[in-house]
Design a protein around this motif. Structure first.
Motif, PDB file in Angstrom:
ATOM      1  N   ALA A  18       0.859  -1.187   0.000  1.00  0.00           N
ATOM      2  CA  ALA A  18       0.000   0.000   0.000  1.00  0.00           C
ATOM      3  C   ALA A  18       0.889   1.228   0.000  1.00  0.00           C
ATOM      4  O   ALA A  18       1.930   1.261   0.656  1.00  0.00           O
ATOM      5  N   GLN A  19       0.456   2.235  -0.745  1.00  0.00           N
ATOM      6  CA  GLN A  19       1.260   3.443  -0.889  1.00  0.00           C
ATOM      7  C   GLN A  19       0.349   4.663  -0.801  1.00  0.00           C
ATOM      8  O   GLN A  19      -0.751   4.678  -1.363  1.00  0.00           O
ATOM      9  N   VAL A  20       0.794   5.667  -0.071  1.00  0.00           N
ATOM     10  CA  VAL A  20       0.035   6.911   0.057  1.00  0.00           C
ATOM     11  C   VAL A  20       0.941   8.072  -0.322  1.00  0.00           C
ATOM     12  O   VAL A  20       2.062   8.176   0.167  1.00  0.00           O
ATOM     13  N   ASP A  21       0.443   8.951  -1.171  1.00  0.00           N
ATOM     14  CA  ASP A  21       1.135  10.186  -1.514  1.00  0.00           C
ATOM     15  C   ASP A  21       0.210  11.334  -1.116  1.00  0.00           C
ATOM     16  O   ASP A  21      -0.729  11.661  -1.839  1.00  0.00           O
ATOM     17  N   LYS A  22       0.479  11.915   0.047  1.00  0.00           N
ATOM     18  CA  LYS A  22      -0.421  12.956   0.545  1.00  0.00           C
ATOM     19  C   LYS A  22      -0.322  14.238  -0.276  1.00  0.00           C
ATOM     20  O   LYS A  22      -1.264  15.013  -0.333  1.00  0.00           O
ATOM     21  N   SER A  23       0.820  14.471  -0.907  1.00  0.00           N
ATOM     22  CA  SER A  23       0.971  15.699  -1.681  1.00  0.00           C
ATOM     23  C   SER A  23       0.017  15.724  -2.873  1.00  0.00           C
ATOM     24  O   SER A  23      -0.482  16.770  -3.267  1.00  0.00           O
ATOM     25  N   SER A  24      -0.260  14.534  -3.432  1.00  0.00           N
ATOM     26  CA  SER A  24      -1.180  14.460  -4.570  1.00  0.00           C
ATOM     27  C   SER A  24      -2.513  13.828  -4.186  1.00  0.00           C
ATOM     28  O   SER A  24      -3.383  13.641  -5.041  1.00  0.00           O
ATOM     29  N   LYS A  25      -2.665  13.486  -2.913  1.00  0.00           N
ATOM     30  CA  LYS A  25      -3.902  12.856  -2.400  1.00  0.00           C
ATOM     31  C   LYS A  25      -4.206  11.602  -3.210  1.00  0.00           C
ATOM     32  O   LYS A  25      -5.332  11.423  -3.715  1.00  0.00           O
ATOM     33  N   TYR A  26      -3.218  10.736  -3.306  1.00  0.00           N
ATOM     34  CA  TYR A  26      -3.296   9.549  -4.144  1.00  0.00           C
ATOM     35  C   TYR A  26      -2.960   8.324  -3.304  1.00  0.00           C
ATOM     36  O   TYR A  26      -1.981   8.317  -2.572  1.00  0.00           O
ATOM     37  N   ILE A  27      -3.807   7.287  -3.415  1.00  0.00           N
ATOM     38  CA  ILE A  27      -3.632   6.051  -2.656  1.00  0.00           C
ATOM     39  C   ILE A  27      -3.515   4.896  -3.650  1.00  0.00           C
ATOM     40  O   ILE A  27      -4.300   4.838  -4.607  1.00  0.00           O
ATOM     41  N   SER A  28      -2.571   4.018  -3.433  1.00  0.00           N
ATOM     42  CA  SER A  28      -2.388   2.888  -4.346  1.00  0.00           C
ATOM     43  C   SER A  28      -2.270   1.584  -3.573  1.00  0.00           C
ATOM     44  O   SER A  28      -1.785   1.566  -2.444  1.00  0.00           O
ATOM     45  N   LEU A  29      -2.698   0.517  -4.225  1.00  0.00           N
ATOM     46  CA  LEU A  29      -2.475  -0.845  -3.732  1.00  0.00           C
ATOM     47  C   LEU A  29      -1.887  -1.644  -4.883  1.00  0.00           C
ATOM     48  O   LEU A  29      -2.462  -1.684  -5.974  1.00  0.00           O
ATOM     49  N   PHE A  30      -0.732  -2.253  -4.636  1.00  0.00           N
ATOM     50  CA  PHE A  30      -0.082  -3.089  -5.633  1.00  0.00           C
ATOM     51  C   PHE A  30      -0.170  -4.546  -5.179  1.00  0.00           C
ATOM     52  O   PHE A  30       0.072  -4.852  -4.010  1.00  0.00           O
ATOM     53  N   ILE A  31      -0.503  -5.407  -6.127  1.00  0.00           N
ATOM     54  CA  ILE A  31      -0.553  -6.842  -5.855  1.00  0.00           C
ATOM     55  C   ILE A  31       0.435  -7.510  -6.804  1.00  0.00           C
ATOM     56  O   ILE A  31       0.311  -7.403  -8.038  1.00  0.00           O
ATOM     57  N   ARG A  32       1.434  -8.182  -6.203  1.00  0.00           N
ATOM     58  CA  ARG A  32       2.417  -8.901  -7.034  1.00  0.00           C
ATOM     59  C   ARG A  32       1.976 -10.339  -7.221  1.00  0.00           C
ATOM     60  O   ARG A  32       1.278 -10.897  -6.377  1.00  0.00           O
ATOM     61  N   ASP A  33       2.394 -10.921  -8.344  1.00  0.00           N
ATOM     62  CA  ASP A  33       2.106 -12.333  -8.622  1.00  0.00           C
ATOM     63  C   ASP A  33       0.620 -12.618  -8.365  1.00  0.00           C
ATOM     64  O   ASP A  33       0.255 -13.479  -7.544  1.00  0.00           O
ATOM     65  N   SER A  34      -0.240 -11.894  -9.038  1.00  0.00           N
ATOM     66  CA  SER A  34      -1.679 -12.004  -8.784  1.00  0.00           C
ATOM     67  C   SER A  34      -2.181 -13.425  -9.053  1.00  0.00           C
ATOM     68  O   SER A  34      -1.689 -14.131  -9.943  1.00  0.00           O
ATOM     69  N   GLN A  35      -3.150 -13.835  -8.242  1.00  0.00           N
ATOM     70  CA  GLN A  35      -3.720 -15.172  -8.289  1.00  0.00           C
ATOM     71  C   GLN A  35      -5.222 -15.084  -8.579  1.00  0.00           C
ATOM     72  O   GLN A  35      -5.854 -14.082  -8.250  1.00  0.00           O
ATOM     73  N   PRO A  36      -5.791 -16.130  -9.169  1.00  0.00           N
ATOM     74  CA  PRO A  36      -7.249 -16.108  -9.388  1.00  0.00           C
ATOM     75  C   PRO A  36      -8.031 -15.847  -8.098  1.00  0.00           C
ATOM     76  O   PRO A  36      -9.097 -15.228  -8.131  1.00  0.00           O
ATOM     77  N   SER A  37      -7.476 -16.294  -6.974  1.00  0.00           N
ATOM     78  CA  SER A  37      -8.161 -16.075  -5.689  1.00  0.00           C
ATOM     79  C   SER A  37      -8.150 -14.608  -5.279  1.00  0.00           C
ATOM     80  O   SER A  37      -8.857 -14.222  -4.332  1.00  0.00           O
ATOM     81  N   ASP A  38      -7.379 -13.772  -5.963  1.00  0.00           N
ATOM     82  CA  ASP A  38      -7.402 -12.332  -5.706  1.00  0.00           C
ATOM     83  C   ASP A  38      -8.583 -11.656  -6.385  1.00  0.00           C
ATOM     84  O   ASP A  38      -8.821 -10.462  -6.158  1.00  0.00           O
ATOM     85  N   SER A  39      -9.299 -12.375  -7.216  1.00  0.00           N
ATOM     86  CA  SER A  39     -10.467 -11.798  -7.907  1.00  0.00           C
ATOM     87  C   SER A  39     -11.515 -11.389  -6.873  1.00  0.00           C
ATOM     88  O   SER A  39     -12.054 -12.225  -6.134  1.00  0.00           O
TER      89      SER A  39
END
Lengths: 116, 112
Positions: free
Chosen positions: B63-84
């Motif tokens: 999870a990543q937050v950039d308060k200067s741009s008010k932007y929130i991100s979530l990165f998922i590596r090696d995504s799996q069908p169970s992540d659907s």
């Protein structure tokens, strides 16, 4: 209990009927929340209890919506004279401590209300 | 304007892909940011939270937050069908942690 439980899971009501939705929080959890989730939307806050006290009801959409938690555990959300726009999933969540910023809200599976 | 905005998707990726999910928020007073995962016909479950700006990693999730741009991100590596599932970003409301403010959710589909 193992988690937050809600009943019924599905409810179909005719327009104008009253409905009551039940939430059983995790045992010992002080805080209880109700959210409304319309189709394709995120949950929206309805109301919040700390034990039996309703501390915030600012999200209730109209005076047809009423929530109670008389003994500080089980809660009931009542909707009077249901309208089609009330159709949504109603989610209940509970958390252990009210003031800890790291306190997690645990959600139940929701009650899907359809008003015909 | 909603306080937390999120692209509803759906986002379709093949298994093993890196997934990037994003939100923007409007209230500069928000400090805590959460990511919830919601499977079909289930309630949301907390994946991770972050405080203020910076990164937080938990297994395949970052999870990543950039308060200067008010932007929130979530990165998922090696995504799996169970992540659907649908991924919801959230922050505390203007009265504190009692009133979470959610985005609309992004539906993620990971194909085998």
């Amino acid at each position: 209990g193992a988690g937050v439980s809600q009943s019924p899971r599905y409810k179909v009501a005719k327009r104008g009927q009253d409905v009551a939705l039940r939430c059983d929080p995790i045992s010992g959890h002080v805080s209880l929340f109700w959210y409304q989730q319309a189709l394709g939307q995120g949950p929206e806050f309805l109301t919040y209890f700390q034990n039996e006290a309703q501390l915030d009801k600012s999200g209730l959409p109209s005076d047809r919506f009423f929530a109670e938690r008389p003994e500080g555990s089980v809660s009931t959300l009542k909707i009077q004279r249901t309208q089609q726009e009330d159709s949504a999933v109603y989610l209940c969540a509970s958390s252990l401590i009210t003031t800890d910023p790291l306190d997690t809200q645990y959600f139940g599976p929701g009650t899907r209300l359809t008003v015909l | 304007q909603k306080e937390v905005e999120q692209d509803p998707g759906p986002l379709s990726v093949p298994e093993g892909a890196i997934v990037s999910l994003n939100c923007t928020y409007s209230n500069s007073a928000f400090q805590y940011f959460m990511w919830y995962r919601q499977y079909s016909r289930k309630g949301p479950e907390l994946l991770m939270y972050t405080y203020s700006s910076g990164n937080k990693e938990d297994g395949r999730f970052t999870a990543q937050v950039d308060k200067s741009s008010k932007y929130i991100s979530l990165f998922i590596r090696d995504s799996q069908p169970s992540d659907s599932a649908t991924y919801l970003c959230a922050s505390e409301g203007d009265t504190g942690f009692q009133k979470l403010v959610f985005g609309t959710g992004t539906r993620l589909l990971v194909s085998p």
